[in-house]
Design an enzyme around this catalytic site. Structure first.
Site, PDB file in Angstrom:
ATOM      1  N   LYS A   1     118.421  41.960  29.596  1.00  0.00           N
ATOM      2  CA  LYS A   1     119.573  41.834  30.499  1.00  0.00           C
ATOM      3  C   LYS A   1     120.630  41.000  29.798  1.00  0.00           C
ATOM      4  O   LYS A   1     120.420  39.829  29.494  1.00  0.00           O
ATOM      5  CB  LYS A   1     119.164  41.164  31.808  1.00  0.00           C
ATOM      6  CG  LYS A   1     120.296  41.102  32.818  1.00  0.00           C
ATOM      7  CD  LYS A   1     119.802  40.520  34.142  1.00  0.00           C
ATOM      8  CE  LYS A   1     120.947  40.291  35.106  1.00  0.00           C
ATOM      9  NZ  LYS A   1     120.824  38.970  35.761  1.00  0.00           N
TER      10      LYS A   1
ATOM     11  N   HIS B   1     117.370  30.709  41.451  1.00  0.00           N
ATOM     12  CA  HIS B   1     116.285  31.685  41.589  1.00  0.00           C
ATOM     13  C   HIS B   1     115.192  31.340  40.597  1.00  0.00           C
ATOM     14  O   HIS B   1     115.420  30.606  39.637  1.00  0.00           O
ATOM     15  CB  HIS B   1     116.805  33.113  41.301  1.00  0.00           C
ATOM     16  CG  HIS B   1     117.194  33.321  39.863  1.00  0.00           C
ATOM     17  ND1 HIS B   1     118.376  32.836  39.341  1.00  0.00           N
ATOM     18  CD2 HIS B   1     116.552  33.914  38.828  1.00  0.00           C
ATOM     19  CE1 HIS B   1     118.443  33.127  38.059  1.00  0.00           C
ATOM     20  NE2 HIS B   1     117.335  33.782  37.712  1.00  0.00           N
TER      21      HIS B   1
ATOM     22  N   ASP C   1     112.524  33.544  38.045  1.00  0.00           N
ATOM     23  CA  ASP C   1     112.421  34.918  37.523  1.00  0.00           C
ATOM     24  C   ASP C   1     111.082  35.511  37.959  1.00  0.00           C
ATOM     25  O   ASP C   1     110.065  34.823  37.953  1.00  0.00           O
ATOM     26  CB  ASP C   1     112.515  34.923  35.989  1.00  0.00           C
ATOM     27  CG  ASP C   1     113.914  34.549  35.497  1.00  0.00           C
ATOM     28  OD1 ASP C   1     114.867  34.531  36.306  1.00  0.00           O
ATOM     29  OD2 ASP C   1     114.043  34.267  34.288  1.00  0.00           O
TER      30      ASP C   1
ATOM     31  N   HIS D   1     116.218  28.016  38.498  1.00  0.00           N
ATOM     32  CA  HIS D   1     117.370  27.807  37.618  1.00  0.00           C
ATOM     33  C   HIS D   1     118.594  28.531  38.156  1.00  0.00           C
ATOM     34  O   HIS D   1     118.486  29.381  39.040  1.00  0.00           O
ATOM     35  CB  HIS D   1     117.053  28.262  36.187  1.00  0.00           C
ATOM     36  CG  HIS D   1     116.577  29.688  36.077  1.00  0.00           C
ATOM     37  ND1 HIS D   1     115.312  30.098  36.457  1.00  0.00           N
ATOM     38  CD2 HIS D   1     117.189  30.813  35.633  1.00  0.00           C
ATOM     39  CE1 HIS D   1     115.182  31.390  36.251  1.00  0.00           C
ATOM     40  NE2 HIS D   1     116.317  31.861  35.754  1.00  0.00           N
TER      41      HIS D   1
HETATM   42  C1  OGA Z   1     118.844  35.485  34.526  1.00  0.00           C
HETATM   43  C2  OGA Z   1     119.327  34.091  34.351  1.00  0.00           C
HETATM   44  C3  OGA Z   1     120.745  32.494  33.243  1.00  0.00           C
HETATM   45  C4  OGA Z   1     121.748  32.410  32.154  1.00  0.00           C
HETATM   46  O1  OGA Z   1     119.504  36.406  34.002  1.00  0.00           O
HETATM   47  O2  OGA Z   1     117.795  35.648  35.189  1.00  0.00           O
HETATM   48  O3  OGA Z   1     118.767  33.215  34.946  1.00  0.00           O
HETATM   49  O4  OGA Z   1     121.802  31.363  31.502  1.00  0.00           O
HETATM   50  N1  OGA Z   1     120.356  33.843  33.508  1.00  0.00           N
HETATM   51  O5  OGA Z   1     122.503  33.358  31.943  1.00  0.00           O
HETATM   52 NI    NI Z   2     116.815  33.872  35.672  1.00  0.00          NI
END
Ligand code: OGA
Ligand code: NI
Length: 332
Positions: free
Chosen positions: A198, A217, A219, A273
């Site tokens: 992602k 959230h 993960d 986080h």
């Molecule tokens: C995620 C996330 C945090 C970031 O994509 O699940 O927590 O630092 N990203 O981009």
């Molecule tokens: Ni995340």
């Protein structure tokens, strides 16, 4: 359906943040600042193995989060990964829309932006690109960006490195729990373990103090391995406070996800986080989620539970069921 992208909004030159991005007062970064003087664990993989196991164990128990250095991935590859991602988001909007996802119809892969489901719901200041990259049988290369042309080659190379590092981390985590090195991986599908990429793209935000990049959230993965660009913004929750994670060039940001918390019967903690955004600069991050196959049954490891001292703290269910419940905000 025509979709408004955050990137398009940001570059339209707004002075004020549209209402759907304005967080409730107590959630705003200006009212929930990280504490100072606390730093996250940084673990070098070039230390003696027993030291690494100990440090990883401690970090997973106390934080559910740590940075890894000396992991053997070249800085050139990390740089290439970032370049091809930046180049994709730099394409004309029309070209990116050819990859649009549609979660409502189960098409999760592709280019996306979260939409509000109801009027109260707030959205995040981020566009993303999401695709599976491992195993090959589950990878749909047709949805991967075709521009830049090197996207596939670079990402496949990074995928190999992510498989290697994921294996290594799962072994260290297993040994920390006092079980055989292969136990966690085998419960996560063995060679069928899945890696998902992602790419998060957080454009400059006119009022960053009122918005969030991603809201708090955990993960749902087993592990998440993330590399950001040099714009800081990730916060992890520790003992009742947000802690800002500083940028460390070439370090891997490792998050313990829900599946490892469940398998370890709560010994390891899935880290809460969030990320914040920046007024001047675009922030990007590359998150690789290591997840079990949908049909894998995930519950506390038998080696770690017994009837009197260590009863199971989590129910056992397929990863598909876990996902469904998490997406629909149902209790697990
Ligand atoms: C995620 C996330 C945090 C970031 O994509 O699940 O927590 O630092 N990203 O981009
Ligand atoms: Ni995340």
């Amino acid at each position: 359906m025509e979709m408004e992208r955050v990137q398009a909004l940001a570059y339209a030159g707004l002075n004020e943040l549209p209402a759907q991005f304005i967080r409730p007062i107590n959630e705003r970064p200006e009212n929930s600042k990280p504490i100072s003087g606390v730093t996250v664990p940084v673990i070098s993989l070039s230390q003696p193995r027993h030291v690494i196991i100990e440090e990883v164990y401690k970090a997973c128990r106390e934080w559910g989060f740590f940075l890894v250095t000396d992991h053997g991935i070249s800085s050139a590859l990390i740089q290439q990964l970032q370049e091809v991602g930046q180049q994709f988001f730099g394409l004309p909007q029309k070209e990116k829309e050819a990859y649009a996802n549609d979660p409502a119809t189960g098409k999760f892969e592709g280019y996306g932006t979260k939409m509000t489901k109801n009027l109260d719901e707030k959205v995040e200041w981020v566009d993303y690109f999401f695709h599976v990259m491992s195993p090959k049988a589950k990878t749909n290369y047709d949805i991967w960006p075709k521009h830049p042309h090197t996207y596939r080659e670079v990402t496949e190379e990074y995928n190999k490195e992510m498989l290697r590092v994921t294996n290594e981390l799962l072994e260290l985590l297993s040994e920390g729990l006092g079980v055989e090195g292969n136990v966690l991986k085998s419960h996560l599908g063995g060679e069928d373990i899945e890696l998902e990429m992602k790419i998060n793209m957080y454009p400059p935000c006119p009022q960053p103090q009122l918005a969030l990049g991603v809201e708090p959230h955990t993960d749902m993965s087993a592990l998440t391995i993330l590399v950001p660009n040099d714009v800081p913004g990730l916060h992890v929750w520790k003992d009742g406070n947000w802690v800002a994670v500083n940028y460390l060039p070439n370090a891997l940001f490792v998050h313990v996800g829900d599946q490892i918390e469940v398998l370890s019967n709560g010994k390891y903690k899935s880290v809460l986080h969030r990320s914040i955004v920046n007024k001047e600069r675009m922030r990007m991050s590359w998150a690789v989620f290591a997840v079990p196959p949908h049909e894998a049954l995930i519950g506390p490891l038998q080696e770690l539970v017994d009837d009197d001292q260590n009863p199971p703290k989590y129910s056992t269910k397929t990863f598909a069921e876990y996902r469904y419940r998490k997406f629909n905000k149902l209790p697990q």
